[in-house]
Design a protein around this motif. Structure first.
Motif, PDB file in Angstrom:
ATOM      1  N   LEU A   3       0.976  -1.107  -0.113  1.00  0.00           N
ATOM      2  CA  LEU A   3       0.044   0.009   0.291  1.00  0.00           C
ATOM      3  C   LEU A   3       0.866   1.460   0.152  1.00  0.00           C
ATOM      4  O   LEU A   3       1.637   1.413   0.690  1.00  0.00           O
ATOM      5  N   SER A   4       0.542   2.058  -0.790  1.00  0.00           N
ATOM      6  CA  SER A   4       1.476   3.340  -0.792  1.00  0.00           C
ATOM      7  C   SER A   4       0.416   4.491  -1.462  1.00  0.00           C
ATOM      8  O   SER A   4      -0.197   4.376  -2.439  1.00  0.00           O
ATOM      9  N   LEU A   5       0.436   5.359  -0.486  1.00  0.00           N
ATOM     10  CA  LEU A   5      -0.401   6.760  -0.616  1.00  0.00           C
ATOM     11  C   LEU A   5       0.292   7.716  -1.630  1.00  0.00           C
ATOM     12  O   LEU A   5      -0.124   8.798  -1.890  1.00  0.00           O
ATOM     13  N   HIS A   6       1.593   7.306  -1.948  1.00  0.00           N
ATOM     14  CA  HIS A   6       2.249   8.335  -2.587  1.00  0.00           C
ATOM     15  C   HIS A   6       2.743   7.905  -4.016  1.00  0.00           C
ATOM     16  O   HIS A   6       2.788   6.889  -4.386  1.00  0.00           O
ATOM     17  N   GLU A   7       2.815   8.877  -4.857  1.00  0.00           N
ATOM     18  CA  GLU A   7       3.189   8.464  -6.275  1.00  0.00           C
ATOM     19  C   GLU A   7       4.482   7.970  -6.303  1.00  0.00           C
ATOM     20  O   GLU A   7       5.541   8.573  -5.600  1.00  0.00           O
ATOM     21  N   ASN A   8       4.801   6.992  -7.396  1.00  0.00           N
ATOM     22  CA  ASN A   8       6.006   6.565  -7.464  1.00  0.00           C
ATOM     23  C   ASN A   8       6.980   7.437  -8.322  1.00  0.00           C
ATOM     24  O   ASN A   8       6.718   7.636  -9.521  1.00  0.00           O
ATOM     25  N   THR A   9       8.205   7.714  -7.746  1.00  0.00           N
ATOM     26  CA  THR A   9       8.667   8.777  -8.215  1.00  0.00           C
ATOM     27  C   THR A   9      10.054   8.058  -9.081  1.00  0.00           C
ATOM     28  O   THR A   9      10.744   8.870  -9.927  1.00  0.00           O
ATOM     29  N   GLY A  10       9.985   6.687  -9.055  1.00  0.00           N
ATOM     30  CA  GLY A  10      10.892   6.131  -9.926  1.00  0.00           C
ATOM     31  C   GLY A  10      12.365   5.997  -9.122  1.00  0.00           C
ATOM     32  O   GLY A  10      13.287   5.230  -9.407  1.00  0.00           O
ATOM     33  N   LYS A  11      12.389   6.580  -7.808  1.00  0.00           N
ATOM     34  CA  LYS A  11      13.569   6.691  -7.021  1.00  0.00           C
ATOM     35  C   LYS A  11      13.308   5.840  -5.934  1.00  0.00           C
ATOM     36  O   LYS A  11      12.766   6.264  -5.025  1.00  0.00           O
ATOM     37  N   ILE A  35       5.703   1.215   6.427  1.00  0.00           N
ATOM     38  CA  ILE A  35       4.535   1.335   7.378  1.00  0.00           C
ATOM     39  C   ILE A  35       5.035   0.972   8.587  1.00  0.00           C
ATOM     40  O   ILE A  35       5.962   0.202   8.870  1.00  0.00           O
ATOM     41  N   SER A  36       4.535   1.881   9.544  1.00  0.00           N
ATOM     42  CA  SER A  36       4.987   1.575  10.975  1.00  0.00           C
ATOM     43  C   SER A  36       3.545   1.394  11.896  1.00  0.00           C
ATOM     44  O   SER A  36       2.597   1.863  11.423  1.00  0.00           O
ATOM     45  N   ALA A  37       3.862   0.326  12.779  1.00  0.00           N
ATOM     46  CA  ALA A  37       2.723  -0.275  13.576  1.00  0.00           C
ATOM     47  C   ALA A  37       3.045  -0.139  14.917  1.00  0.00           C
ATOM     48  O   ALA A  37       3.976  -0.469  15.489  1.00  0.00           O
ATOM     49  N   TYR A  38       1.995   0.380  15.787  1.00  0.00           N
ATOM     50  CA  TYR A  38       2.113   0.719  17.335  1.00  0.00           C
ATOM     51  C   TYR A  38       0.908  -0.144  17.995  1.00  0.00           C
ATOM     52  O   TYR A  38      -0.064   0.332  17.848  1.00  0.00           O
ATOM     53  N   LYS A  39       1.341  -0.906  18.669  1.00  0.00           N
ATOM     54  CA  LYS A  39       0.238  -1.820  19.261  1.00  0.00           C
ATOM     55  C   LYS A  39       0.263  -1.964  20.891  1.00  0.00           C
ATOM     56  O   LYS A  39       1.296  -1.667  21.345  1.00  0.00           O
ATOM     57  N   HIS A  40      -0.921  -2.069  21.400  1.00  0.00           N
ATOM     58  CA  HIS A  40      -1.165  -2.369  22.713  1.00  0.00           C
ATOM     59  C   HIS A  40      -1.297  -0.919  23.594  1.00  0.00           C
ATOM     60  O   HIS A  40      -1.075  -0.931  24.713  1.00  0.00           O
ATOM     61  N   ASN A  41      -1.672   0.051  22.724  1.00  0.00           N
ATOM     62  CA  ASN A  41      -1.710   1.523  23.668  1.00  0.00           C
ATOM     63  C   ASN A  41      -2.953   1.640  24.536  1.00  0.00           C
ATOM     64  O   ASN A  41      -4.009   0.883  24.300  1.00  0.00           O
ATOM     65  N   ALA A  42      -2.616   2.439  25.421  1.00  0.00           N
ATOM     66  CA  ALA A  42      -3.898   2.719  26.480  1.00  0.00           C
ATOM     67  C   ALA A  42      -4.817   3.709  25.778  1.00  0.00           C
ATOM     68  O   ALA A  42      -6.056   3.733  25.964  1.00  0.00           O
ATOM     69  N   GLU A  43      -4.309   4.925  24.838  1.00  0.00           N
ATOM     70  CA  GLU A  43      -5.156   5.626  24.241  1.00  0.00           C
ATOM     71  C   GLU A  43      -4.670   6.104  23.147  1.00  0.00           C
ATOM     72  O   GLU A  43      -3.361   6.147  22.666  1.00  0.00           O
ATOM     73  N   HIS A  51       4.139  -2.475  21.456  1.00  0.00           N
ATOM     74  CA  HIS A  51       4.851  -3.441  20.328  1.00  0.00           C
ATOM     75  C   HIS A  51       4.992  -2.385  19.067  1.00  0.00           C
ATOM     76  O   HIS A  51       3.855  -2.133  18.557  1.00  0.00           O
ATOM     77  N   PHE A  52       6.026  -2.565  18.613  1.00  0.00           N
ATOM     78  CA  PHE A  52       6.493  -1.599  17.391  1.00  0.00           C
ATOM     79  C   PHE A  52       6.930  -2.322  16.191  1.00  0.00           C
ATOM     80  O   PHE A  52       7.838  -3.366  16.333  1.00  0.00           O
ATOM     81  N   GLU A  53       6.356  -2.170  15.068  1.00  0.00           N
ATOM     82  CA  GLU A  53       6.825  -3.004  13.862  1.00  0.00           C
ATOM     83  C   GLU A  53       7.182  -1.824  12.744  1.00  0.00           C
ATOM     84  O   GLU A  53       6.442  -0.868  12.790  1.00  0.00           O
ATOM     85  N   LEU A  54       8.007  -2.464  12.003  1.00  0.00           N
ATOM     86  CA  LEU A  54       8.281  -1.745  10.716  1.00  0.00           C
ATOM     87  C   LEU A  54       8.204  -2.551   9.344  1.00  0.00           C
ATOM     88  O   LEU A  54       8.883  -3.540   9.480  1.00  0.00           O
ATOM     89  N   TRP A  55       7.356  -2.006   8.668  1.00  0.00           N
ATOM     90  CA  TRP A  55       7.202  -2.979   7.436  1.00  0.00           C
ATOM     91  C   TRP A  55       7.820  -2.103   6.173  1.00  0.00           C
ATOM     92  O   TRP A  55       7.511  -0.810   5.774  1.00  0.00           O
ATOM     93  N   HIS A  56       8.521  -2.803   5.370  1.00  0.00           N
ATOM     94  CA  HIS A  56       9.007  -1.956   4.089  1.00  0.00           C
ATOM     95  C   HIS A  56       8.642  -2.899   2.976  1.00  0.00           C
ATOM     96  O   HIS A  56       8.996  -4.098   2.908  1.00  0.00           O
ATOM     97  N   ASN A  57       7.827  -2.560   1.752  1.00  0.00           N
ATOM     98  CA  ASN A  57       7.538  -2.901   0.637  1.00  0.00           C
ATOM     99  C   ASN A  57       7.068  -4.341   0.935  1.00  0.00           C
ATOM    100  O   ASN A  57       6.926  -5.464   0.157  1.00  0.00           O
ATOM    101  N   GLY A  58       5.998  -4.203   1.978  1.00  0.00           N
ATOM    102  CA  GLY A  58       5.266  -5.273   2.352  1.00  0.00           C
ATOM    103  C   GLY A  58       5.839  -6.461   3.402  1.00  0.00           C
ATOM    104  O   GLY A  58       4.999  -7.311   3.629  1.00  0.00           O
ATOM    105  N   ASN A  59       6.898  -6.308   3.726  1.00  0.00           N
ATOM    106  CA  ASN A  59       7.779  -7.241   4.491  1.00  0.00           C
ATOM    107  C   ASN A  59       8.276  -6.523   5.909  1.00  0.00           C
ATOM    108  O   ASN A  59       8.592  -5.471   5.912  1.00  0.00           O
TER     109      ASN A  59
END
Length: 136
Positions: free
Chosen positions: A1-9, A79-87, A118-126
């Motif tokens: 998922l990408s909300l930005h245009e592909n600049t080819g770079k 994509i960054s994911a932040y889990k188990h938050n209180a608020e 719990h913090f996750e970092l995803w790049h190109n779907g991985n």
């Protein structure tokens, strides 16, 4: 998922300066073999969770397993994911800046073992090991 245009770079993510999501201690490391696709960070009560980069909130809500979670879409197919938050302090569609408060550390969901992020970092779907790119 990408909300930005592909600049080819293509951006090498090791060249990106990431903001630390929370000041804390890593208590559980990334281990894809055991389906632990992130790291666990323990910090003080009511610690603020910050966005690691500028981005857009693509999900902010509740899941049974991980409680209050927030996902951010960033440039370079990150994509960054932040889990188990209180608020949660942001809602889907909000634009955020690096370092901006997005949540409060918590202990929500069935898969939590105490107050932490719990913090996750995803790049190109991985999933990638956040400790390779962020100095915790």
């Amino acid at each position: 998922l990408s909300l930005h245009e592909n600049t080819g770079k293509e951006t090498n993510i090791s060249q990106i300066h990431f903001f630390n999501p929370v000041n804390g201690v890593v208590t559980n490391h990334f281990d894809a073999a055991s389906d632990h696709f992130g790291i666990d960070l323990v910090s003080g009560p009511n610690s603020r969770i910050s966005a690691i980069l500028n981005g857009t909130v693509i999900f902010a809500g509740w899941t049974l397993e991980t409680g209050y979670v927030i996902y951010l879409q960033h440039e370079s197919n990150l994509i960054s994911a932040y889990k188990h938050n209180a608020e949660l302090l942001k809602t889907a569609g909000d634009r955020v800046k690096a370092g901006e408060a997005i949540a409060i550390i918590g202990n929500t969901g069935e898969l939590t073992t105490g107050p932490h992020l719990h913090f996750e970092l995803w790049h190109n779907g991985n999933p990638v090991d956040p400790e390779k790119y962020i100095d915790f």
